[in-house]
Design a protein around this motif. Sequence first.
Motif, short mmCIF file in Angstrom:
data_model
loop_
_atom_site.label_atom_id
_atom_site.label_comp_id
_atom_site.label_asym_id
_atom_site.label_seq_id
_atom_site.Cartn_x
_atom_site.Cartn_y
_atom_site.Cartn_z
N ASP A 25 0.87 -1.18 0.00
CA ASP A 25 0.00 0.00 0.00
C ASP A 25 0.90 1.22 0.00
OD1 ASP A 25 -1.96 1.92 0.30
OD2 ASP A 25 -2.24 1.57 2.45
N ASN A 26 1.07 1.82 -1.20
CA ASN A 26 1.94 2.98 -1.34
C ASN A 26 3.36 2.69 -0.86
OD1 ASN A 26 2.47 5.64 -2.12
ND2 ASN A 26 2.03 6.45 -0.08
N GLY A 27 3.86 1.50 -1.22
CA GLY A 27 5.27 1.18 -0.98
C GLY A 27 5.59 0.38 0.26
N THR A 28 4.65 0.25 1.18
CA THR A 28 4.87 -0.57 2.37
C THR A 28 3.76 -1.61 2.48
OG1 THR A 28 3.71 1.04 3.76
CG2 THR A 28 6.12 1.21 3.66
N THR A 29 3.93 -2.57 3.33
CA THR A 29 2.97 -3.67 3.47
C THR A 29 1.57 -3.16 3.78
OG1 THR A 29 4.76 -5.07 4.30
CG2 THR A 29 2.49 -5.83 4.69
N ASP A 30 0.60 -3.65 3.04
CA ASP A 30 -0.81 -3.28 3.28
C ASP A 30 -1.26 -3.95 4.58
OD1 ASP A 30 -3.66 -3.19 3.29
OD2 ASP A 30 -3.65 -2.82 1.13
N ILE A 31 -1.40 -3.16 5.62
CA ILE A 31 -1.72 -3.69 6.95
C ILE A 31 -3.08 -4.38 6.97
CG2 ILE A 31 -2.13 -3.09 9.37
CD1 ILE A 31 0.81 -3.02 8.58
N ASP A 32 -4.07 -3.81 6.33
CA ASP A 32 -5.40 -4.41 6.32
C ASP A 32 -5.39 -5.77 5.62
OD1 ASP A 32 -6.55 -2.27 7.69
OD2 ASP A 32 -7.02 -1.18 5.84
N LYS A 33 -4.69 -5.86 4.49
CA LYS A 33 -4.61 -7.14 3.78
C LYS A 33 -3.79 -8.16 4.57
CE LYS A 33 -5.46 -5.43 -0.89
NZ LYS A 33 -4.97 -5.30 -2.29
N LEU A 34 -2.81 -7.67 5.31
CA LEU A 34 -2.02 -8.57 6.14
C LEU A 34 -2.91 -9.20 7.22
CD1 LEU A 34 0.74 -9.75 6.98
CD2 LEU A 34 1.06 -7.74 8.44
N LYS A 35 -3.74 -8.37 7.85
CA LYS A 35 -4.66 -8.88 8.88
C LYS A 35 -5.57 -9.96 8.30
CE LYS A 35 -4.87 -4.63 11.68
NZ LYS A 35 -5.72 -3.49 12.07
N GLU A 36 -6.02 -9.75 7.07
CA GLU A 36 -6.91 -10.72 6.42
C GLU A 36 -6.18 -12.02 6.08
OE1 GLU A 36 -8.38 -8.75 2.99
OE2 GLU A 36 -9.47 -7.20 4.11
N SER A 37 -4.88 -11.93 5.86
CA SER A 37 -4.10 -13.09 5.40
C SER A 37 -3.62 -13.98 6.54
CB SER A 37 -2.89 -12.63 4.59
OG SER A 37 -3.30 -11.87 3.47
N VAL A 38 -3.45 -13.40 7.73
CA VAL A 38 -2.94 -14.17 8.87
C VAL A 38 -4.08 -15.00 9.47
CG1 VAL A 38 -1.95 -14.03 11.19
CG2 VAL A 38 -1.12 -12.52 9.38
N SER A 39 -3.81 -16.30 9.69
CA SER A 39 -4.83 -17.20 10.22
C SER A 39 -4.21 -18.14 11.24
CB SER A 39 -5.46 -18.01 9.08
OG SER A 39 -4.51 -18.94 8.57
N ASP A 40 -5.04 -19.05 11.76
CA ASP A 40 -4.54 -20.03 12.72
C ASP A 40 -3.59 -21.03 12.08
OD1 ASP A 40 -5.95 -18.89 14.78
OD2 ASP A 40 -7.70 -20.20 14.58
N ASN A 41 -3.53 -21.04 10.75
CA ASN A 41 -2.63 -21.95 10.06
C ASN A 41 -1.32 -21.26 9.65
OD1 ASN A 41 -2.13 -24.59 9.09
ND2 ASN A 41 -2.54 -23.91 6.99
#
Length: 448
Positions: free
Chosen positions: A188-204
Amino acid sequence: MHKYIPTTKKDKEEMLKEIGCESVDRLFDDIPEDVKFKGDLNIGNSLSELEIRKHMGNLSSKNKTINDLTCFLGAGAYDHYIPSVVDHVISRSEFYTAYTPYQAEISQGTLQTIFEFQSLICNLTGMDVANASVYDGATAIAEGAITAVLSTRKNEIVISKTVHPEYRKVLKTYAKAQDLDVIEVDDDNGTTDIDKLKESVSDNTAAVIVQHPNFFGLLEDVEEIEKITHSAKKAKFMVSVDPISLGILKSPGEYGADIVVGEGQSLGNNLNFGGPYLGFMATTKKLMRKLPGRIVGETKDKDGNRAFVLTLQAREQHIRREKATSNICSNQALNALAATVYLTALGKKGIREVAVNSAKNAHYAFDKITESGKYKPLFNKPFFKEFPITSDVPSDKLNSELLENNILGGYKLGKDYPQYSNSTLYCVTEKRTKEEIDKLSEVLEGIK
């Protein structure tokens, strides 16, 4: 080690006689005739020492190196100053010709240098334990991911697209063989998209991987990413770092990293046309037994003298194959020694000075290039020593024109990030002078 070893016809005859063989061809009798090469190799006649020096000199002169060009190219390999003491130490024959210490009890010198390297990496990263070592920054990320998988017993790796593109490719290669899932998170504008990161992290999720400073040279919000990572049960937070940046940035240990990896080339190793380099890896004490390669420890011998041993060797040649953490069969001992000498020679103050001067030079270059408005910042975020610039002029044309002025230009971002075409990543280290930066800006301004 000799640059030229003359071998006469008489020498060959004496060697064959010594081993009881009548001809060189007989040495290859075990090779089936139908696959054996017939005829003579097209390598020309033998040359004298004077002739071969001239021939090799002519070949090497076809290359242009950073001795011929002013380097503003980074993207994972950096033109930092290397004190002369580094080459002086690593050129000693006992280091230069030594391989990995299989017989540890007779390799005290090699073991001590590896122990010192591990200790310095721990000091630099703020972590508990470091190994020695992996092949380069790319394999360090892949091996770090496997370390996380072995520790968590999960098979999902989340990695930001702001991590070096080549590192991500190597990770995917490792992951395919290990049946691991790699999930890439957009920027997101050159750094990790924090919102998408939250969506990608799971119990696995076994690990979340970011680079700081990232591939664009920008600083990531590592403290927020650490919180997101550790919100998932057992997930490990892994950071790939530029070791020079740690002279002024918080150490990964301070912001809760579980695994720290990186490319150690900038620590006293030449660019070497792309290698050999060395990857470093450090972790918390909890992950120590999951590390690949070797860990050298300090002990005392039977007389009470300081001594060094291979404390942990979690590789398939040392323990049961099914229990091994990795098949890393070589460590980059000579490159690690160069890093050790470099870090020792500079010390804490020296590393900070290199980092500060690199950052100052980079920000001066950024201001100089963008002041006219012809070239614009691709992102408006804090950076360390690299920054991307965009313009209406294609990156290939920029670099071609710069090369004609003996300047090695930046990295073409469109190669790996199509959304950032006509954008170039420039790197400025402590070696670059004001005059060199001004010339870069001047040449860029003159390109139509």
